[in-house]
Design an enzyme around this catalytic site. Structure first.
Site, mmCIF file in Angstrom:
data_model
loop_
_atom_site.group_PDB
_atom_site.id
_atom_site.type_symbol
_atom_site.label_atom_id
_atom_site.label_comp_id
_atom_site.label_asym_id
_atom_site.label_seq_id
_atom_site.Cartn_x
_atom_site.Cartn_y
_atom_site.Cartn_z
ATOM 1 N N ARG A 27 -43.230 71.101 174.406
ATOM 2 C CA ARG A 27 -44.246 70.242 175.015
ATOM 3 C C ARG A 27 -45.487 71.018 175.449
ATOM 4 N NH1 ARG A 27 -41.593 65.326 176.411
ATOM 5 N NH2 ARG A 27 -43.331 64.732 177.724
ATOM 6 N N TRP A 74 -49.419 72.502 178.631
ATOM 7 C CA TRP A 74 -50.355 72.401 177.518
ATOM 8 C C TRP A 74 -51.675 72.024 178.178
ATOM 9 C CZ3 TRP A 74 -53.490 68.571 175.258
ATOM 10 C CH2 TRP A 74 -54.015 68.911 174.005
ATOM 11 N N ASN A 100 -46.806 66.236 184.631
ATOM 12 C CA ASN A 100 -47.053 65.977 183.212
ATOM 13 C C ASN A 100 -47.898 64.713 183.128
ATOM 14 O OD1 ASN A 100 -45.014 64.496 180.594
ATOM 15 N ND2 ASN A 100 -46.978 65.496 180.415
ATOM 16 N N GLY A 101 -49.083 64.829 182.539
ATOM 17 C CA GLY A 101 -49.968 63.668 182.410
ATOM 18 C C GLY A 101 -51.403 64.072 182.665
ATOM 19 N N GLU A 475 -51.823 65.602 153.972
ATOM 20 C CA GLU A 475 -50.732 66.243 154.714
ATOM 21 C C GLU A 475 -50.689 67.747 154.412
ATOM 22 O OE1 GLU A 475 -49.051 65.648 157.148
ATOM 23 O OE2 GLU A 475 -47.265 66.903 157.044
ATOM 24 N N GLU A 482 -53.038 73.938 160.311
ATOM 25 C CA GLU A 482 -52.263 73.983 161.550
ATOM 26 C C GLU A 482 -51.524 75.313 161.726
ATOM 27 O OE1 GLU A 482 -49.138 70.822 163.430
ATOM 28 O OE2 GLU A 482 -49.158 70.994 161.274
HETATM 29 O O1 M6R Z 1 -44.251 63.144 167.270
HETATM 30 P P1 M6R Z 1 -45.276 62.472 166.406
HETATM 31 O O2 M6R Z 1 -44.802 62.275 165.003
HETATM 32 O O3 M6R Z 1 -45.777 61.188 167.001
HETATM 33 O O4 M6R Z 1 -46.482 63.483 166.371
HETATM 34 C C1 M6R Z 1 -47.668 63.147 165.705
HETATM 35 C C2 M6R Z 1 -48.512 64.359 165.456
HETATM 36 O O5 M6R Z 1 -48.836 64.994 166.661
HETATM 37 C C3 M6R Z 1 -47.798 65.361 164.547
HETATM 38 O O6 M6R Z 1 -47.449 64.796 163.320
HETATM 39 C C4 M6R Z 1 -48.701 66.584 164.297
HETATM 40 O O7 M6R Z 1 -49.805 66.218 163.544
HETATM 41 C C5 M6R Z 1 -47.880 67.674 163.626
HETATM 42 N N1 M6R Z 1 -48.027 68.883 164.361
HETATM 43 C C6 M6R Z 1 -48.256 67.934 162.223
HETATM 44 O O8 M6R Z 1 -47.471 68.933 161.659
#
Ligand code: M6R
Length: 592
Positions: A27, A74, A100-101, A475, A482
Site C-alpha cells: 500500500r 504512500w 490512511n486517506g 498495456e 512502470e
Molecule cells: O487494483 P486495481 O486493479 O484496481 O489497480 C488499478 C491500477 O492501479 C493498476 O492496474 C496499475 O495500473 C498497475 N500498477 C499496473 O501494472
C-alpha cells in the site's frame, strides 16, 4: 494510499507490527513508522523509504509494550521525509496517530490551529488531525472522535493512541478500509485481513462513520454517539503470500503463474465444453442487459477496453469503457438495463469506489482480492483466485481479468444465440489451449531477454498496432514505463502519421504487434518508421523478430502481452531496478 495497523496484546507487539507492516507494504513504501506506549511515554520510530529501513532501525530495540500502531506511507501531502512520516504526534506528546486517506479541508483546520498558536513540524494533512484532536480533547477520546468526524472532510481510517488511556487503541473510519481482527489474547486493527492472516481469521469490517476502541480483550464500536452491536465473522484468508524460491522477483514469479491462473478459471467454469455460470447471480440479469459499462484504472482499464471489444464483437451489446477517475465527472447519458463491470485486482482502488454512488443498475466485480472494499459492494463478483499479487506491476491478475471477460462474452453470445454452436465450441476449445501457448512463450524467452539488453539504453519507446493489437500495446507500454522508467507510448499504427511520426529517429525504438488481421497495414507503418531511421522490433506469429503461437484473432491479447511483460521484467533486471516496488508507486491505490 498507505497501510495502517494497530495491536493491543498481552505481550510485546513488536513482531506483530513489523510483520503486519511487511504485509501492508504493497500500500506504500515511501516511509514507515511505529508508535507504542512504554513506561508512561509514547515512543515513536520512523524511517524514510522501504520498511527494511525501519526494521534495521528497530532490530536491536527491545520493545516491552503490548500496545502500538504502525504505518506504511504512500506520500500525498508532503515529500517522503521523517517529518512527514507517520505516526504523527501531538505537541504535548500524549497522542499519536496513523492515517490512511486524504483530508480535503486540512488547510482550513490548520488555519484554525495556527490561530491558536499550534506549531507544525511537517506538511501532511495527517499532522493536522492529531493537532486538532489535541485541541478539542477533554479527556474522553470517544467524544473527540465524534466531533472530529463532523469536522473532517475527505477519507480517513485512523488508529490513535492516547497516553492517558494506555490500554486502548481508538479508531475512526470514513472512506478508507479498516477492520478489527480478534486473536486469542490480542485484538488488532488493520487496513486489510492479509496483514493479520498469521494471527487470526476472525474479522469485523468497520463501516463508514463508525468509531470506537480496542483493548487486548474487548472492543466497542459507536456511530453518532450510539453503541453498535457487532460480531466477528470468519474469513477465508487463503491468499497466502508465498516466498520467492526459484524466481528473482515477484514480477517474474507472477508472469510465470499467469497460465495457471487462466487454467484455474477455465477449469472452474467450463464443464463438458460448456461455460457454467449457474452459481452466479448475474445469470438472472443477462437476458435483460441492453448495454454494458466497464470501469477500471491502469491495467484494469486496459482489460476493460478489451472487454468492450469482446461484448460488442461477440454479444452485439453496445459497451463503453471509462477510466474510473474520470467517470464521475463525465457527462453520461444513462440508459436502462445497464450492466456495470468494475475491474480491479485489489478491490481497493479509491477511483472505482468513488463511482459507486452513480451506478444504479447491476454491478459485477471482476476482482482478485476477496472481501476487499469494492467486492463487498457489488451485486456479484467473479473472483480471479489468482493468489496474492505482490509485484506492483500487475500481470497474472490482468490475464485473469481478460479470461473472465472472454468467458462472459462467449457465455452471453451463446445464451442469446448470437454465435453458432460450432463457433461456441471452437472458442472454448481455443481458450482451453491458451495456458499451453503461454507456456511455449515463457519457455522461449531468450530472444526477449536479448532484446531487453538493447532496449535498456533507449529513452523513448513506442508500441504500435491496430485494433486489438493496439489495446495490448497500451498495456505493454504501461508495463514498460512502470518498471523500467523508460518513457513509452502506445499509438494505433495508423495514427502515427498524424503527428507522432515527427518524433521518430535513430534514438527511438518501436515495438510493433502484428497479430491482428490488419497486420499488413501495420507492416506499411513499419516501413515508414524504418525510412526515418527508427528501429523496430516486431511480434507476430511468423516472420517477425519474436514469434508467438497462433490463436483465434479475438484471443491474441492473451498471448501478445506475455512477451511484453517479460520484456519489462528483463529490462528492469538489466537496469538493476527494484522490480517489484518501482519508485513512486503502490500496489493498491486507495486515494483519488
Ligand atoms: O487494483 P486495481 O486493479 O484496481 O489497480 C488499478 C491500477 O492501479 C493498476 O492496474 C496499475 O495500473 C498497475 N500498477 C499496473 O501494472
Amino acid at each position: 494510499m498507505c497501510g495502517i495497523i494497530g495491536c493491543c496484546a498481552s505481550s510485546s507487539i513488536k513482531d506483530i507490527l513489523i510483520n503486519g507492516l511487511e504485509r501492508l507494504e504493497y500500500r506504500g513504501y515511501d516511509s514507515s513508522g511505529i508508535s507504542y506506549i512504554e513506561n508512561g511515554k509514547i515512543i515513536t520510530y520512523k524511517s524514510v523509504g522501504k520498511l527494511i529501513n525501519l526494521k534495521n532501525k528497530t532490530k536491536d530495540i527491545n520493545i516491552n509494550s503490548s500496545i502500538g500502531i504502525g504505518h506504511n506511507r504512500w506520500a500525498t501531502h508532503g515529500e517522503p521525509s521523517l517529518n512527514n512520516a507517520h505516526p504523527h504526534i501531538s505537541n504535548n506528546k500524549k497522542i499519536s496517530l496513523v492515517h490512511n486517506g486524504i483530508i480535503e479541508n486540512y488547510l482550513e483546520i490548520k488555519d484554525i490551529l495556527l490561530g491558536q498558536n499550534t506549531s507544525f513540524y511537517g506538511k501532511t494533512d495527517t499532522e493536522v488531525i492529531v493537532k486538532y484532536i489535541e485541541y478539542i480533547y477533554k479527556g474522553n477520546p470517544l467524544d473527540s472522535l465524534l466531533t472530529l468526524n463532523k469536522v473532517l472532510k475527505g477519507t480517513y481510517a485512523l488508529c490513535i493512541i492516547f497516553l492517558d488511556h494506555p490500554n486502548k487503541i481508538f479508531f475512526l473510519k470514513k472512506g478508507s478500509p479498516l477492520l478489527i481482527g480478534k486473536g486469542k489474547e490480542e485484538i488488532y486493527l488493520s487496513s486489510d485481513i492479509f496483514s493479520l492472516q498469521n494471527y487470526t481469521n476472525l474479522f469485523l469490517y468497520i463501516k463508514d462513520n463508525q468509531y470506537g476502541y480496542i483493548s487486548n480483550s474487548t472492543y466497542q464500536v459507536f456511530e453518532d454517539g450510539n453503541y453498535i452491536n457487532t460480531n466477528f465473522e470468519k474469513y477465508d484468508s487463503k491468499q497466502i503470500v508465498e516466498k520467492l524460491t526459484t524466481y528473482n522477483s515477484y514480477l517474474e514469479k507472477e508472469i510465470y503463474e499467469s497460465k495457471d491462473v487462466i487454467k484455474n478459471i477455465i477449469t472452474k467454469h467450463i464443464n463438458d465444453s460448456k461455460i457454467d455460470f449457474s452459481k452466479y447471480k448475474i445469470n438472472k440479469v443477462i437476458d435483460n442487459i441492453e448495454n454494458i459499462v466497464l470501469l477500471g484504472c491502469g491495467s484494469s482499464y486496459h482489460s476493460a477496453l478489451i472487454g468492450k471489444y469482446i461484448f460488442e464483437d461477440l454479444c452485439k451489446i453496445p459497451s463503453s469503457t471509462y477510466i474510473a477517475s474520470e467517470f464521475p465527472y463525465t457527462p453520461i447519458i444513462k440508459k436502462t438495463n445497464t450492466l456495470y463491470i468494475l475491474i480491479s485486482q485489489s478491490g481497493e482502488t479509491a477511483d472505482l469506489i468513488s463511482c459507486l454512488p452513480l451506478l444504479d443498475d447491476f454491478k459485477l466485480g471482476i476482482i482478485n482480492v476477496k472481501n476487499s472494499s469494492l467486492s463487498l459492494k457489488m451485486d456479484d463478483n467473479f473472483f480471479l483466485e489468482a493468489g496474492s499479487e505482490i509485484s506492483v506491476a500487475t500481470t497474472k491478475a490482468y490475464l485473469g481479468q481478460l479470461t473472465f471477460l472472454y468467458l462472459l462474452g462467449i457465455y452471453i453470445a451463446n445464451k442469446k444465440q448470437l454465435i453458432s454452436k460450432e463457433y461456441y465450441l471452437s472458442l472454448i476449445q481455443e481458450l482451453e489451449s491458451i495456458p499451453n501457448k503461454i507456456k511455449q512463450i515463457l519457455d522461449n524467452h531468450q530472444e526477449i531477454k536479448d532484446f531487453s539488453n538493447i532496449i535498456k539504453d533507449y529513452k523513448n519507446v513506442f508500441f504500435i498496432g491496430r485494433n486489438l493489437d493496439y489495446l495490448t500495446c497500451l498495456e505493454g507500454s504501461l508495463k514498460l514505463k512502470e518498471v523500467t522508467y523508460i518513457h513509452s507510448e502506445a499509438i494505433p499504427s495508423g495514427e502515427l502519421k498524424h503527428g507522432t511520426i515527427s518524433l521518430i529517429d535513430q534514438d527511438v525504438y518501436t515495438i510493433a504487434l502484428l497479430s491482428s488481421n490488419l497486420r499488413n497495414k501495420t507492416k506499411s507503418n513499419i516501413k515508414e518508421i524504418e525510412s526515418r531511421k527508427g528501429k523496430v522490433f516486431s511480434i507476430s506469429t511468423n516472420d517477425s523478430n519474436y514469434n508467438i503461437p497462433s490463436t483465434l484473432e479475438i484471443f491474441y491479447p492473451l498471448l501478445q502481452i506475455v512477451p511484453l511483460q517479460l520484456l519489462s521484467l528483463y529490462t528492469a533486471e538489466n537496469k538493476k531496478l527494484d522490480i517489484d516496488k518501482p519508485r513512486n508507486l503502490a500496489k493498491s491505490v486507495t486515494v483519488e
